[in-house]
Design a protein around this motif. Structure first.
Motif: not given
Length: 378
Positions: A325-327, A313-320, A259-261, A331-335
């Motif tokens: 590629r985070r921008e 991107t402030g929520w990101m955890t782990g390798p993200c 969804m473009g983020g 981070g891919g699909c949250r769902c």
């Protein structure tokens, strides 16, 4: 079968709350308006939630008109009028007129059931701009088997009505193990029906599709052949039909920029007025998604904790956190992360760097020809 892998430890960062300072969100430009969950078809890959909204809970005509005005006010320029089957709404013409009156481009997303020449004229007179027709396969027998209802002839007739009216017509096909081999014929069908665009959408495993994943997952060989078919047909149809290939991220090792983020470019309004960053987000029971009945779309988009939760991107955890590629993929699909691990803040398991990637590999590795007896929405 190997035991199901358990999520490995990952940073325990929590989604940002509404109390934390946030930069203003860019305005959304698109909205999915799910007018109803009611539908004459029973597709096993349906992205609607397992708990469908009752007709008595749906937004009324005046509520949808207000939603359209508010959507235009925050920047929305394009609305997909969808469902379920939106033609089951007796007030669809009024909703289309309200969409046009708000200055929003409208596209009817339909199975074709209930589209008569008279109904189409009413919708066009009200300001409808285009139609996207769904089809399940290239032949009546296979289409009707997948749809769980006789519908191919209805779709064929609907396509002819739209084509003869000179309206822009697109085709949407959800792809899976049981129709990927027919991709050439599906594309030929779209050409014969006079479409300008065919969206070849590999199944996204949310909702009913997740429930039926074992019956729908293709093999890598099927996907490779299908992708080669798409590239070949793109060359052949370059000046006639646009082919959109929606990647199956279970097989790429790289998550899609879903969804473009989160809460970045579009929003979904469910039949009961619940406002979501995407169609599948309602499954995330740890977030309190607001209703258009209680809040304006402007407040929801800018300030609601649910829309702030994974924005940016402030929520990101782990390798993200340090991924280059985070921008790009956000981070891919949250769902998908939530559906597979129970935690929307984890790295999308579709990513090969995710500690949970084995969950995807196990699912893909177990894909095999099985009897097609899926559970269907009713």
């Amino acid at each position: 079968m190997k035991p199901r892998s358990r999520p490995q430890p990952q940073s325990s960062a929590k989604p940002q709350s509404s109390a934390e300072p946030q930069s203003s969100a860019n305005p959304p430009w698109a909205m999915l308006a799910e007018l109803t969950h009611a539908c004459p078809l029973h597709c096993p890959y349906c992205s609607n939630p397992l708990e469908l909204t009752r007709r008595s809970q749906e937004l009324k005509t005046d509520e949808w008109a207000r939603v359209m005005r508010e959507a235009a006010g925050i920047g929305v320029v394009s609305a997909h009028l969808s469902g379920g089957e939106p033609l089951l709404r007796n007030d669809l013409t009024e909703i289309v007129a309200a969409t046009a009156g708000a200055g929003i481009h409208s596209q009817l997303v339909t199975s074709g059931a209930g589209l008569s020449e008279t109904r189409l004229k009413e919708l066009l007179d009200a300001g409808l701009n285009s139609v996207q027709l769904s089809v399940q396969d290239a032949t009546a027998t296979s289409n009707d088997l997948i749809a769980g209802a006789r519908s191919f002839t209805v779709k064929e007739e609907a396509a002819a009505l739209v084509r003869d009216a000179g309206v822009v017509l697109g085709l949407n096909v959800v792809l899976h193990r049981h129709n990927l081999a027919n991709l050439d014929a599906i594309i030929d069908l779209g050409v014969a029906w006079g479409v300008s665009r065919i969206e070849l959408a590999n199944t996204q495993f949310q909702g009913w599709a997740m429930l039926n994943r074992a019956a729908l997952l293709p093999t890598r060989e099927q996907l490779a052949e299908a992708e080669a078919t798409v590239e070949r047909r793109r060359v052949e149809l370059a000046d006639r039909v646009e082919l959109i290939w929606v990647l199956p991220d279970y097989f790429t090792g790289v998550p899609k920029p879903c969804m473009g983020g989160w809460g970045a470019i579009s929003l979904t309004v469910a039949p009961d007025g619940t406002v979501l960053p995407c169609q599948a987000a309602g499954m995330m029971t740890d977030l309190d998604f607001p209703s258009a009945r209680d809040h304006s779309l402007g407040w929801i988009w800018e300030h609601s904790p649910a829309f702030q939760a994974y924005r940016g991107t402030g929520w990101m955890t782990g390798p993200c956190v340090e991924c280059p590629r985070r921008e790009l993929d956000f981070g891919g699909c949250r769902c998908q992360a939530y559906a597979l691990t129970g935690d929307g803040a984890r790295t999308d398991p579709a990513c090969h760097l995710s500690p949970d990637h084995a969950l995807i590999e196990e699912a893909v590795g177990s894909a095999q020809e099985t009897e097609f007896v899926p559970r269907r929405p009713r």
